[in-house]
Write an enzyme that holds these catalytic residues in place. Sequence first.
Site, PDB file in Angstrom:
ATOM      1  N   TRP A 241      10.169   7.248 -31.862  1.00 30.90           N
ATOM      2  CA  TRP A 241       9.280   8.423 -31.960  1.00 30.90           C
ATOM      3  C   TRP A 241       8.059   8.341 -32.055  1.00 30.90           C
ATOM      4  CZ3 TRP A 241       8.315   9.624 -36.403  1.00 30.90           C
ATOM      5  CH2 TRP A 241       9.116   9.327 -37.358  1.00 30.90           C
TER       6      TRP A 241
ATOM      7  N   LYS B 117      15.027   2.823 -23.349  1.00 33.35           N
ATOM      8  CA  LYS B 117      15.998   3.920 -24.294  1.00 33.35           C
ATOM      9  C   LYS B 117      15.018   4.520 -25.369  1.00 33.35           C
ATOM     10  CE  LYS B 117      18.640   5.637 -27.620  1.00 33.35           C
ATOM     11  NZ  LYS B 117      18.154   7.152 -27.332  1.00 33.35           N
TER      12      LYS B 117
ATOM     13  N   SER C   9      14.673   1.402 -37.183  1.00 34.30           N
ATOM     14  CA  SER C   9      15.214   1.417 -38.456  1.00 34.30           C
ATOM     15  C   SER C   9      15.907   0.081 -38.574  1.00 34.30           C
ATOM     16  CB  SER C   9      16.326   2.491 -39.130  1.00 34.30           C
ATOM     17  OG  SER C   9      17.281   2.618 -38.107  1.00 34.30           O
TER      18      SER C   9
ATOM     19  N   GLU D  76      11.416  -5.152 -34.496  1.00 30.07           N
ATOM     20  CA  GLU D  76      10.347  -4.658 -35.141  1.00 30.07           C
ATOM     21  C   GLU D  76      10.806  -3.486 -35.986  1.00 30.07           C
ATOM     22  OE1 GLU D  76       7.888  -3.017 -37.059  1.00 30.07           O
ATOM     23  OE2 GLU D  76       7.020  -2.130 -35.243  1.00 30.07           O
TER      24      GLU D  76
ATOM     25  N   CYS E 242       5.396   1.932 -39.412  1.00 29.15           N
ATOM     26  CA  CYS E 242       5.885   0.846 -40.048  1.00 29.15           C
ATOM     27  C   CYS E 242       4.944   0.101 -40.916  1.00 29.15           C
ATOM     28  CB  CYS E 242       6.609  -0.021 -38.927  1.00 29.15           C
ATOM     29  SG  CYS E 242       5.516  -0.150 -37.465  1.00 29.15           S
TER      30      CYS E 242
END
Length: 458
Positions: A134, A158, A211, A232, A266
Amino acid sequence: MAIATINPTTGVTEQTFEAHTDAEVEDRIAQAQSAYETLRQTSFAQRAGWMRRAADLLEEEVERLGRLITLEMGRPLAGARAEVLKSAKGLRFYADHAEEFLAPEPLADPSVVGASAAGTRYAPIGIVLAVMPWNYPLWQVLRFAGPALMAGNAGLLKHASNVPQSAIYLDTLFERAGFPAGAFRTLLIPASRVEGVLRDGRVKAATLTGSEPAGRSLAAIAGSEVKHVVLELGGSDPFIVMPSADLERAATVAVTARNQNNGQSCIAAKRFIVHADVYDEFTRLFAEQVAALTVGDPFDEGTDVGPIATQSGRDELEEQVADAVAKGAHLLTGGTVPERDGWFYEPTVLEGVTPEMRLYLEEAFGPVAAVYRAASREDALRLANGTTFGLSSAVWTRDEEEREWFIDRLDAGAVFVNGMTASYPELPFGGVKDSGVGRELAAAGIREFCNLKTVWEG
Ligand code: NDP
């Protein structure tokens, strides 16, 4: 997790969605397969035309989309609009360069393999499943979709359960732009139903951004099915400041590198490793500017930092900081939850973080910075590489020899010198160690989901 838009600025559930039934999922996989059969027969020029139209649509709809991103995950509006435009640029980049990146590579002298002609060609592989987060609800998806569709593959998305309206927008974007219906389809399903889709024989590969546990789970399933993955995952990127650095500039960039997108990136710099000779000065400049950030409603143009996207994300951040403070870390600024609705967290700078504290090894996914004092460049490198992650890194130095020394030795997928890590369509993006496998963007990104076909002609 419910599939719902929950406004992180207010905590109010705006809209909930029913998950697709098994029959609906089956129908969407079938649509994607049929679109792939059509798409693989089209030319680069044809796909490029549709891709440019998709970029046009993003640009035409930038205001609506920017507001949707801000509503669903709380990014300040100016950044949300910039994300939409960057996504359009990314699609155009692949429209312009896919053919060149996937050009056949003939062997200069085919006689050495006893052939009249030999070499390689890149062929599409079919449906690729994208499991996406998100934090950049458009960019993370479109940096996958652009190259995948230009290569002639189909995509199934997804998306994260808290950005369903972004997912629904993406479901129709490529069809509206002219691609065969079903070339890119959203599946509104919870994480628990990813396995069934990935095990479907028509789905040939998968990519996941998110994650580490999610990445490990997806990779284990893909491994058992002998399917290729690109992962990633998280990062805890070091931002090293050496004595020769332009300290004022480094401190200003450090504030953005840590706090942009409400600290939920990230590739955000998360650990600030500062040489002892400039530690006090850098830390003062950095903490002062972090303290001056405006926290508030992300729809207000003056807001620098909005809410954390989910309540659980804010709780996690609060627990990480409380753990560090309880074990002796020192707060230079922040460390509190503001008294207001929504899932806000004050931008925070801590020093004195030690290996016993969660923050030392875990990723902090929000506006929390830890500053470390390094006695030497060897010490700085030891701290920088002393993590299970290896996504990107930054080093600030005006010493030529030192620059090369760090570039050679930092265990990360990227090194940025005298600047902050960012993603560019022109440069490969990805990590080493627990930060993931494979690369997105540039030529490497489009080649990940291709069959590198060797051709030998007698
Ligand atoms: P997740 O990894 O849980 O979510 C990312 C995506 O993976 C979502 O679409 C999610 O679906 C899906 N997913 C989750 N678990 C699985 C699974 N076992 N199998 C298949 N798909 C799965 O991230 P969170 O949003 O929970 O964030 C947690 C942490 O992850 C953050 O604090 C941060 O450290 C890291 N993160 C890193 C990102 C990055 O850019 N690298 C982006 C987002 C998070 P669903 O939403 O339905 O659970």
